[in-house]
Design a protein around this motif. Structure first.
Motif, PDB file in Angstrom:
ATOM      1  N   PHE A 240       0.842  -1.185   0.000  1.00  0.00           N
ATOM      2  CA  PHE A 240       0.000   0.000   0.000  1.00  0.00           C
ATOM      3  C   PHE A 240       0.885   1.245   0.000  1.00  0.00           C
ATOM      4  O   PHE A 240       1.800   1.377   0.827  1.00  0.00           O
ATOM      5  N   SER A 241       0.596   2.156  -0.893  1.00  0.00           N
ATOM      6  CA  SER A 241       1.438   3.338  -1.056  1.00  0.00           C
ATOM      7  C   SER A 241       1.378   4.253   0.165  1.00  0.00           C
ATOM      8  O   SER A 241       2.389   4.854   0.547  1.00  0.00           O
ATOM      9  N   LYS A 242       0.212   4.366   0.787  1.00  0.00           N
ATOM     10  CA  LYS A 242       0.095   5.240   1.954  1.00  0.00           C
ATOM     11  C   LYS A 242       0.910   4.717   3.134  1.00  0.00           C
ATOM     12  O   LYS A 242       1.478   5.507   3.899  1.00  0.00           O
ATOM     13  N   VAL A 243       0.969   3.428   3.287  1.00  0.00           N
ATOM     14  CA  VAL A 243       1.772   2.840   4.371  1.00  0.00           C
ATOM     15  C   VAL A 243       3.257   3.094   4.128  1.00  0.00           C
ATOM     16  O   VAL A 243       4.012   3.450   5.042  1.00  0.00           O
ATOM     17  N   VAL A 244       3.697   2.933   2.888  1.00  0.00           N
ATOM     18  CA  VAL A 244       5.104   3.180   2.544  1.00  0.00           C
ATOM     19  C   VAL A 244       5.467   4.636   2.782  1.00  0.00           C
ATOM     20  O   VAL A 244       6.522   4.960   3.346  1.00  0.00           O
ATOM     21  N   THR A 245       4.587   5.544   2.383  1.00  0.00           N
ATOM     22  CA  THR A 245       4.845   6.972   2.562  1.00  0.00           C
ATOM     23  C   THR A 245       4.943   7.341   4.036  1.00  0.00           C
ATOM     24  O   THR A 245       5.817   8.120   4.437  1.00  0.00           O
TER      25      THR A 245
END
Length: 694
Positions: free
Chosen positions: A209-214
């Motif tokens: 998930f991109s939001k978790v990585v960010t």
């Protein structure tokens, strides 16, 4: 006690108050409400999507008095949890929030285990209710913080951390994102500030998930940024304690004003406690990573294959650069990857230059960094670009060479120093700052006139080769302790000699001494003899080297013959700082450059983007300069006489400041500039006067 049986069935707040005071006397009324609650729950299960006001009130009532009747309400927490687990997707938002509040109240009364409630709340994150998710997140953070307020609950923390780690792999993006946010917030609050938490967050950098990585990448980048303190005293809407006290003295005292004054006093006391509290020094979380080399390589592989937005790629580049710079890692494929972004028209090019400077260190082979430096100079430091682009390029070259000095060669340095003669002010300032930074690192590459006046600290510097470590067997600067002890012994000897008889004669042998006149003549002759420049420089350098060798011997002696205290280390540090500004020529002092002590673990973006000679001051810096200027000023604007000779005469302008204003009023008025209308009137009167004279 007076009983109000006719009002209690309809007045739950009154019954709640009475039950808390005397549970045994009101047991029958409570059992009546409990039976009514059970019947409402059965009806509610038939239509869980509807809002029931009576059930809403009874749920909170049972939670408030649950500790008074543990035998009756022993299964009450589990009943609420079952209702939420079975119907949380179709429940009304108000009813769902009421059930959650009741469970939190039971948890605060220690009637629920933290793990049971935490697993349920993470299951509720699948609901499309943003207010509920924020409410649950705040409760989880507060609950864990309260558990560790007095003592660290190691067993509970380990279980909770394992649960958070499993939630990072959850298929629901909202649950994984909340687990990261909770761990980051607990790390900032110094509740979970151990290495295990940091490494669990590091695994979130590879989430799907991109939001978790960010969120995980911003955590590693944001821990070193200074927190901006909100200037609460400057806000116009804030009511100060002085204003409220004055209002109470002037206006009529009311209960509302007294309550407001009490609240303001509490805020003032809270601010004082914050100011006097022990500061918590937070450092970068990247220092706690177990395997920084493996993490950097995995992040770089993810960066190469990533199809995310450019902002996410930039975050990945910044984290990889910090890992390489802080731990001095070797990731050779990272530098050619950065080389293709070194263009003036590139988005966020200053941050990319910051990544380039941060990833450079002394263990990187100069052959790997040389192509990047050449590309940087060719694309930025050219006359076809604007002065701003050239200044940013020179700043990046300066930061890069300060971390890896061997990447600079003599030919490139000679070409870059020619920009000091260019007419553009920003390029001149950037070139001067770069020469100042490189002067101590690569002194042999500079021309003699660009090396500056030799100082004691510069003589002690050693030009290190690639991979060389300058390990010393003594503490540099410890020779100052021997001089201090010698002065102390001399002062003791002088005091003891003064206590003896002052009338005693002392024989002095003058046979080997010269007369005072002969010594003065020899000094004048030596001063008048012309000394060649090269010979003088070599003499000074030789004297400095011999003096440096003698100081090394003294420092080794002082380091081995005694145990140094904190005061001794402070003296050594002060002596080392004085060496940087003390010249070899007769110990003359010169101002130290500002850029010398600005290097730290991380490269600041401000150092790359600074294209002006003087940086813009913020509010705190301006206030410091104002206070510094008010130190020597007299009170109420008094005149201060700064003459070196107090008996010297004064000018008429200085004498005018001590006279009465009425005596110089006519002179002050003469300095006022006349308006255009006054000039017209004066000209008209002058012409009329001339006409009458004719």
């Amino acid at each position: 006690m007076v009983r109000h049986n006719n009002q209690l069935p309809d007045n739950l707040p009154q019954l709640q108050n009475l039950v808390k005071r005397d549970p045994a006397s009101y047991r029958e009324e409570f059992l009546q409400q409990h039976c009514y609650y059970q019947s409402l729950v059965k009806l509610f299960c038939l239509h869980p999507d509807k809002y029931d006001k009576n059930l809403d009130e009874l749920v909170m009532f049972m939670a408030q008095v649950s500790h008074c009747y543990p035998d009756v309400l022993d299964k009450y927490p589990q009943e609420l949890m079952n209702l939420l687990q079975n119907h949380y997707t179709v429940l009304d938002s108000a009813m769902r929030m009421t059930f959650c509040r009741a469970l939190i109240l039971l948890r605060n009364k220690n009637l629920l285990l933290p793990m049971d409630l935490l697993s349920l709340f993470f299951q509720l994150l699948r609901c499309h209710d943003k207010v509920l998710r924020k409410f649950l997140e705040n409760h989880i953070i507060t609950d864990i913080k309260n558990m560790n307020s007095k003592n660290k609950c190691v067993r509970v923390n380990t279980a909770l951390q394992n649960f958070m780690f499993n939630m990072l792999k959850d298929s629901n993006a909202k649950a994984a994102k909340m687990s990261v946010d909770i761990m980051v917030e607990l790390y900032k609050k110094n509740v979970w500030n151990d290495a295990k938490t940091v490494n669990v967050i590091a695994t979130a950098c590879f989430s799907k998930f991109s939001k978790v990585v960010t969120a995980a990448l911003k955590f590693f980048l944001g821990s070193d940024e200074p927190e901006k303190k909100s200037d609460e005293s400057d806000s116009d809407n804030e009511v100060s304690a002085k204003d409220v006290m004055m209002a109470n003295k002037v206006n009529k005292r009311t209960r509302k004003r007294d309550k407001q004054l009490k609240k303001v006093k509490q805020i003032v006391e809270k601010k004082k406690k914050k100011k006097n509290a022990v500061p918590i020094y937070n450092f970068s979380a990247l220092h706690l990573v177990y395997d920084p080399q493996g993490l950097a390589e995995k992040l770089f592989q993810h960066l190469e294959k990533s199809n995310d937005r450019f902002e996410v790629k930039l975050l990945l580049m910044e984290v990889v650069s910090r890992l390489i710079g802080l731990h001095q890692l070797i990731v050779l494929n990272y530098y050619p990857f950065l080389q293709r972004f070194l263009q003036p028209h590139q988005r966020e090019v200053t941050k990319i230059l910051q990544c380039l400077a941060q990833s450079a260190h002394e263990l990187v082979p100069p052959d790997v960094l040389a192509p990047l430096l050449k590309t940087l100079v060719n694309n930025f430091v050219t006359e076809r670009n604007s002065s701003d682009v050239m200044a940013v390029g020179l700043n990046a070259v300066r930061e890069m060479c300060s971390r890896c000095p061997l990447v600079m060669n003599e030919d490139l340095l000679r070409d870059l120093t020619q920009y000091k003669k260019i007419q553009r002010t920003k390029c001149h300032d950037g070139c001067s700052a770069r020469i100042t930074r490189v002067r101590d690192l690569l002194l042999a590459l500079l021309k003699p006139r660009q090396r500056g006046r030799p100082t004691e600290a510069r003589i002690e510097l050693k030009q290190k080769k690639y991979g060389e470590v300058d390990a010393k067997s003594y503490i540099p600067g410890a020779e100052v302790l021997l001089d201090t002890n010698k002065k102390h012994e001399d002062s003791v000897d002088v005091d003891s000699n003064e206590s003896e008889d002052e009338d005693e004669w002392v024989d002095v042998d003058h046979s080997s001494d010269k007369s005072c006149d002969q010594e003065m003549d020899e000094e004048v002759n030596l001063a008048e003899e012309p000394v060649p420049l090269d010979k003088g420089e070599k003499t000074v350098e030789a004297d400095g080297v011999s003096d440096h060798t003698e100081k090394q011997q003294k420092a080794a002696l002082a380091s081995t013959q005694q145990i140094l205290s904190d005061e001794d280390f402070r003296k050594i540090e002060a002596a080392q700082l004085s060496k940087e500004v003390t010249s070899v020529h007769k110990a003359k002092k010169r101002p130290a450059p500002e850029e010398r002590n600005s290097r730290g673990e991380l490269v600041s973006l401000q150092d790359i983007e600074n294209i002006f000679k003087k940086r813009r001051h913020d509010k705190e810096a301006r206030l410091e300069t104002v206070k510094r200027g008010q130190q020597d000023r007299l009170r109420y604007g008094g005149y201060q006489d700064r003459r070196q000779n107090p008996f010297a005469s004064k000018t008429n302008r200085e004498k005018r400041k001590t006279k009465n204003f009425m005596m110089i009023r006519h002179k002050v008025r003469g300095k006022i500039k006349r308006s255009f209308k006054d000039k017209q009137i004066a000209l008209r009167n002058h012409l009329l006067k001339l006409k009458k004279m004719k």
